[in-house]
Design a protein around this motif. Structure first.
Motif, PDB file in Angstrom:
ATOM      1  N   HIS A  44       3.817 -12.095   5.831  1.00 47.24           N
ATOM      2  CA  HIS A  44       2.261 -11.653   5.457  1.00 47.24           C
ATOM      3  C   HIS A  44       2.010 -10.566   6.326  1.00 47.24           C
ATOM      4  O   HIS A  44       0.624 -10.283   6.757  1.00 47.24           O
ATOM      5  N   GLY A  45       2.985  -9.769   6.849  1.00 50.07           N
ATOM      6  CA  GLY A  45       2.667  -8.763   7.778  1.00 50.07           C
ATOM      7  C   GLY A  45       3.616  -8.522   8.894  1.00 50.07           C
ATOM      8  O   GLY A  45       3.972  -7.461   9.351  1.00 50.07           O
ATOM      9  N   ASP A  46       4.156  -9.809   9.474  1.00 51.64           N
ATOM     10  CA  ASP A  46       4.885  -9.701  10.448  1.00 51.64           C
ATOM     11  C   ASP A  46       6.468 -10.069   9.933  1.00 51.64           C
ATOM     12  O   ASP A  46       6.457 -11.377   9.606  1.00 51.64           O
ATOM     13  N   PRO A  47       7.573  -9.514   9.842  1.00 52.52           N
ATOM     14  CA  PRO A  47       8.567  -9.705   8.959  1.00 52.52           C
ATOM     15  C   PRO A  47       9.338 -10.784   9.714  1.00 52.52           C
ATOM     16  O   PRO A  47      10.124 -11.472   9.299  1.00 52.52           O
ATOM     17  N   ALA A  48       9.080 -11.154  11.126  1.00 49.02           N
ATOM     18  CA  ALA A  48       9.829 -11.989  11.599  1.00 49.02           C
ATOM     19  C   ALA A  48       9.169 -13.493  11.202  1.00 49.02           C
ATOM     20  O   ALA A  48       9.919 -14.428  11.475  1.00 49.02           O
ATOM     21  N   TRP A  68       8.233 -20.537   4.182  1.00 52.21           N
ATOM     22  CA  TRP A  68       8.658 -21.879   4.378  1.00 52.21           C
ATOM     23  C   TRP A  68      10.073 -22.127   3.742  1.00 52.21           C
ATOM     24  O   TRP A  68      11.003 -22.839   4.135  1.00 52.21           O
ATOM     25  N   TRP A  69      10.180 -21.359   2.563  1.00 52.09           N
ATOM     26  CA  TRP A  69      11.535 -21.688   1.896  1.00 52.09           C
ATOM     27  C   TRP A  69      11.935 -20.137   1.646  1.00 52.09           C
ATOM     28  O   TRP A  69      12.518 -20.021   0.558  1.00 52.09           O
ATOM     29  N   ASP A  70      12.032 -19.369   2.726  1.00 49.45           N
ATOM     30  CA  ASP A  70      12.408 -18.024   2.661  1.00 49.45           C
ATOM     31  C   ASP A  70      13.817 -17.863   2.255  1.00 49.45           C
ATOM     32  O   ASP A  70      14.393 -16.916   1.876  1.00 49.45           O
ATOM     33  N   VAL A  99      -7.573 -22.108  -6.493  1.00 45.86           N
ATOM     34  CA  VAL A  99      -6.003 -22.107  -6.161  1.00 45.86           C
ATOM     35  C   VAL A  99      -5.578 -21.142  -5.466  1.00 45.86           C
ATOM     36  O   VAL A  99      -5.964 -20.063  -5.778  1.00 45.86           O
ATOM     37  N   ALA A 100      -4.743 -21.218  -4.081  1.00 42.66           N
ATOM     38  CA  ALA A 100      -4.317 -20.176  -3.605  1.00 42.66           C
ATOM     39  C   ALA A 100      -2.812 -20.183  -4.048  1.00 42.66           C
ATOM     40  O   ALA A 100      -2.142 -21.566  -4.104  1.00 42.66           O
ATOM     41  N   TYR A 101      -2.280 -19.068  -4.445  1.00 39.63           N
ATOM     42  CA  TYR A 101      -0.765 -19.075  -4.925  1.00 39.63           C
ATOM     43  C   TYR A 101      -0.015 -17.723  -4.556  1.00 39.63           C
ATOM     44  O   TYR A 101      -0.846 -16.597  -4.610  1.00 39.63           O
ATOM     45  N   GLU A 102       1.129 -17.783  -4.698  1.00 40.76           N
ATOM     46  CA  GLU A 102       2.157 -16.609  -4.392  1.00 40.76           C
ATOM     47  C   GLU A 102       2.996 -16.422  -5.558  1.00 40.76           C
ATOM     48  O   GLU A 102       3.283 -17.552  -6.043  1.00 40.76           O
ATOM     49  N   THR A 103       3.384 -15.339  -5.765  1.00 43.26           N
ATOM     50  CA  THR A 103       4.412 -15.134  -6.773  1.00 43.26           C
ATOM     51  C   THR A 103       5.499 -14.159  -6.273  1.00 43.26           C
ATOM     52  O   THR A 103       5.107 -13.129  -5.480  1.00 43.26           O
ATOM     53  N   LEU A 119      12.682 -10.841   0.651  1.00 44.81           N
ATOM     54  CA  LEU A 119      11.360 -10.255  -0.117  1.00 44.81           C
ATOM     55  C   LEU A 119      10.603  -9.702   1.170  1.00 44.81           C
ATOM     56  O   LEU A 119      10.635 -10.186   2.139  1.00 44.81           O
ATOM     57  N   GLY A 120       9.658  -8.519   0.874  1.00 46.17           N
ATOM     58  CA  GLY A 120       8.968  -7.774   1.959  1.00 46.17           C
ATOM     59  C   GLY A 120       7.611  -8.626   1.816  1.00 46.17           C
ATOM     60  O   GLY A 120       7.464  -9.828   1.987  1.00 46.17           O
ATOM     61  N   PHE A 121       6.593  -7.727   2.071  1.00 44.14           N
ATOM     62  CA  PHE A 121       5.131  -8.115   2.345  1.00 44.14           C
ATOM     63  C   PHE A 121       4.755  -8.821   0.896  1.00 44.14           C
ATOM     64  O   PHE A 121       5.025  -8.158  -0.118  1.00 44.14           O
ATOM     65  N   VAL A 122       4.127  -9.998   1.161  1.00 45.05           N
ATOM     66  CA  VAL A 122       3.477 -10.583  -0.265  1.00 45.05           C
ATOM     67  C   VAL A 122       2.045 -10.940   0.378  1.00 45.05           C
ATOM     68  O   VAL A 122       1.701 -11.178   1.204  1.00 45.05           O
ATOM     69  N   GLU A 123       1.380 -11.146  -1.100  1.00 44.69           N
ATOM     70  CA  GLU A 123      -0.053 -11.354  -0.622  1.00 44.69           C
ATOM     71  C   GLU A 123      -0.555 -12.849  -1.121  1.00 44.69           C
ATOM     72  O   GLU A 123       0.258 -12.953  -2.301  1.00 44.69           O
ATOM     73  N   THR A 124      -1.319 -13.550  -0.616  1.00 45.46           N
ATOM     74  CA  THR A 124      -1.632 -14.827  -1.404  1.00 45.46           C
ATOM     75  C   THR A 124      -2.988 -14.581  -2.302  1.00 45.46           C
ATOM     76  O   THR A 124      -3.563 -13.695  -1.884  1.00 45.46           O
ATOM     77  N   GLN A 125      -2.677 -15.117  -3.416  1.00 47.22           N
ATOM     78  CA  GLN A 125      -3.804 -14.718  -4.342  1.00 47.22           C
ATOM     79  C   GLN A 125      -4.665 -16.013  -4.605  1.00 47.22           C
ATOM     80  O   GLN A 125      -4.219 -17.166  -4.264  1.00 47.22           O
TER      81      GLN A 125
END
Lengths: 382, 382
Positions: free
Chosen positions: A66-70, A74-76, A34-38, A4-10
């Motif tokens: 979140h910006g740094d692909p490296a 935690w479960w990527d 609540v903070a979450y991602e999808t 997955l590439g860049f994702v944002e926390t909502q």
């Protein structure tokens, strides 16, 4: 298979003055954020949702970056296109849990009644409270039923509690390196960690945020000690031996240069783990979340497993042979209790050198087992 | 079988300005005082002496009592008339070790060079230094050769080191729940305990005795945390479950009264262990003695075991099946290394529910095995 590439926390507000969250203890929270991602897309039939529940020190950022692909979630290794939680087919939801400190309301959040952080006035939580907030997030996303809920360690406990509380909502539960209730030894390790935090002079009765200067950062000594100790239980003895053995940190050092510092590599590792933890975790959340685990007892209600069976939910239970934090006997108890009630359960003990931490890694057979279970679940449900 | 009655701890100066003790690190101690006790009578031929080496937090008071018959020495079940270390036949010697805090010179003793306590200026010790002081005590008592040296845990390590350093002096070595070298996990547990002590604000760089008021008692928080954590490793998971299970401390408490205090019985036990330890042990001794264990590597010299074989010394190695602090693989390494060199070794893994602590208790077969070994040794030597 790609990442997955860049994702944002909502962020979303899931409890308000008008619609407060009533906790298991009876108290109400009038502001729950609540903070979450999808990851992936929800299908038109809304039948491809997989809910990820994180472990003690996890957060909403399970996959992508979140910006740094490296630096990835935690479960990527488990979540992404073509992976076990295949985002080409599944819609994956990953929130930070209630009581946490990474975006979701917790003890450092502002108490609307006082305008100041809760501290120890934050209500004591139970596993069902995590589930209640997960359910609100699910409703917010317009989803009635999950294809699966998936979690490791404390995450697996949330999955199990969800199946107990609302089995019709979880078609499939995946519990990895988890437990239905802690042993005295499990509780003991958490208890000593909490004591280290609470006896730290900077704990200040849980109101360290009122202190001046560096002390306002809280019981950093106690929290680092708690983390170092916990880390010993996350790795198997074999893994520690393989990773560090008795090697000295300074290769030029010998016994005549011994001291009380970080002479051995394993000491350097633990110090690093303890200190980096301080940047991302809060001591009060550590107290609250570990206490939920101590009291957790999924099958305390003798009808719990029967309700899961009646809802025709299915389960996958995975343990790791060198995990001594929650060893295979924990998983076997879940397996047997569910099986006795007639729940279809798949169980597998995976060989892995890495102990409890294995649920975050990729020992042979682990991700394949999860993928096969979810593939089958998807076929059955579609 | 009866108990030893009142016994008195004796003190002797075994190192002076004129006859300093040169340590393995090269430094010299010009005043070495040793606290010790003896039980039974030395035979006219001086051939019935058994030397007891204590574990990490032990002391010279191994058997009998100091005035209150209800409070007896830490190995009173093993030492006495008719017991395995039969004081009707054997002369038993039990000193506090160098670096300790219970009568023998250690980091809180006065440095003759400064007139103030050593603190962290006390030299770093190695296992051979304990042995060197034991040897001086033996010479002081006019004994050339031991019928046996006996010890559990760190005590067993001293026995093994003594056999390596001066095998002709130890006809028989008894090592219980011990090791020839620690694993990374063993070191890790000790390291976190030391960190808890050294990061305690009252550690004061090891010169807490210079502080004013209660702070002069030193890093009590860190020492209690270290002890609580260590105690988890002394008991087996089974023993903890049997002893405490998930029982709540306040029988009337339920989940709705949960808090962060000592809710569970196991928490109450650990708190008690941590707090009572403060009355009898010193934080600096804890640092020094655990560090000796970390660096200990009995067979680092590949000829060590051959020297023991050449001296015709014999060994008894005992482990306990539920000991996970020093599990049976530690004892098996000692056994195999000695056997390969031709040392006659008796090995027995004793079944006991109580983990590492078993060496202080009396599980079936344990004391009988020690008694049989010493009886035979006595016959052979007499």
């Amino acid at each position: 298979m790609s990442d997955l590439g860049f994702v944002e926390t909502q962020r979303v507000v899931l409890g308000t003055e008008d619609d407060p969250l009533t906790l298991a203890c009876g108290r109400r929270l009038t502001h729950v954020e609540v903070a979450y991602e999808t990851y992936g897309e929800l299908s038109p039939d809304r039948d491809n949702a997989i809910f990820v529940c994180h472990a003690l020190t996890g957060d909403a950022h399970a996959a992508g970056h979140h910006g740094d692909p490296a630096r990835r979630g935690w479960w990527d290794n488990l979540i992404g296109p073509g992976k076990a939680l295949d985002t080409d087919r599944f819609f994956v939801i990953s929130p930070n849990i209630l009581g946490g400190c990474q975006g979701t309301t917790g003890p450092l959040s502002i108490d609307p009644a006082t305008g100041a952080p809760y501290g120890l006035d934050f209500p004591l939580l139970q596993m069902s409270d995590f589930v209640a907030v997960h359910q609100r997030l699910l409703a917010h996303l317009g989803i009635e039923r999950l294809l699966a809920a998936v979690g490791g360690s404390l995450g697996g406990m949330q999955v199990l509690q969800w199946m107990v509380d609302a089995p019709e909502q979880v078609a499939n539960g995946v519990m990895v390196a988890s437990s239905s209730r802690l042993t005295a030894q499990n509780i003991a390790f958490s208890a000593v960690g909490r004591e280290a935090i609470m006896r730290d002079p900077n704990f200040h009765d849980g109101r360290y945020f009122e202190l001046e200067g560096p002390a306002a950062r809280g019981p950093k000594i106690g929290l680092a000690i708690a983390r170092m100790m916990a880390h010993i239980t996350y790795l198997s003895e074999e893994a520690m031996t393989e990773k560090f053995g008795r090697r000295l940190q300074d290769k030029t050092a010998d016994v005549h240069r011994m001291g009380f510092g970080v002479d051995f590599e394993v000491e350097s590792y633990l110090n690093h783990q303890g200190n980096t933890f301080l940047d991302r975790f809060d001591a009060l959340s550590y107290l609250y979340l570990t206490r939920v685990m101590d009291y957790f007892d999924a099958f305390a209600d003798p009808d719990a497993a029967a309700r899961i069976a009646a809802a025709r939910s299915r389960a996958l239970v995975i343990s790791f042979d060198t995990d001594w934090r929650f060893d295979t006997s924990h998983s076997l108890r879940v397996l047997r209790t569910l099986e006795r009630a007639g729940v279809p359960v798949t169980f597998r003990e995976i060989r892995s050198a890495w102990g409890h931490d294995s649920f975050l890694l990729q020992p042979p057979g682990y991700h394949e087992t999860v993928a096969a279970f979810l593939d089958h679940a998807h076929e059955v449900c579609s």
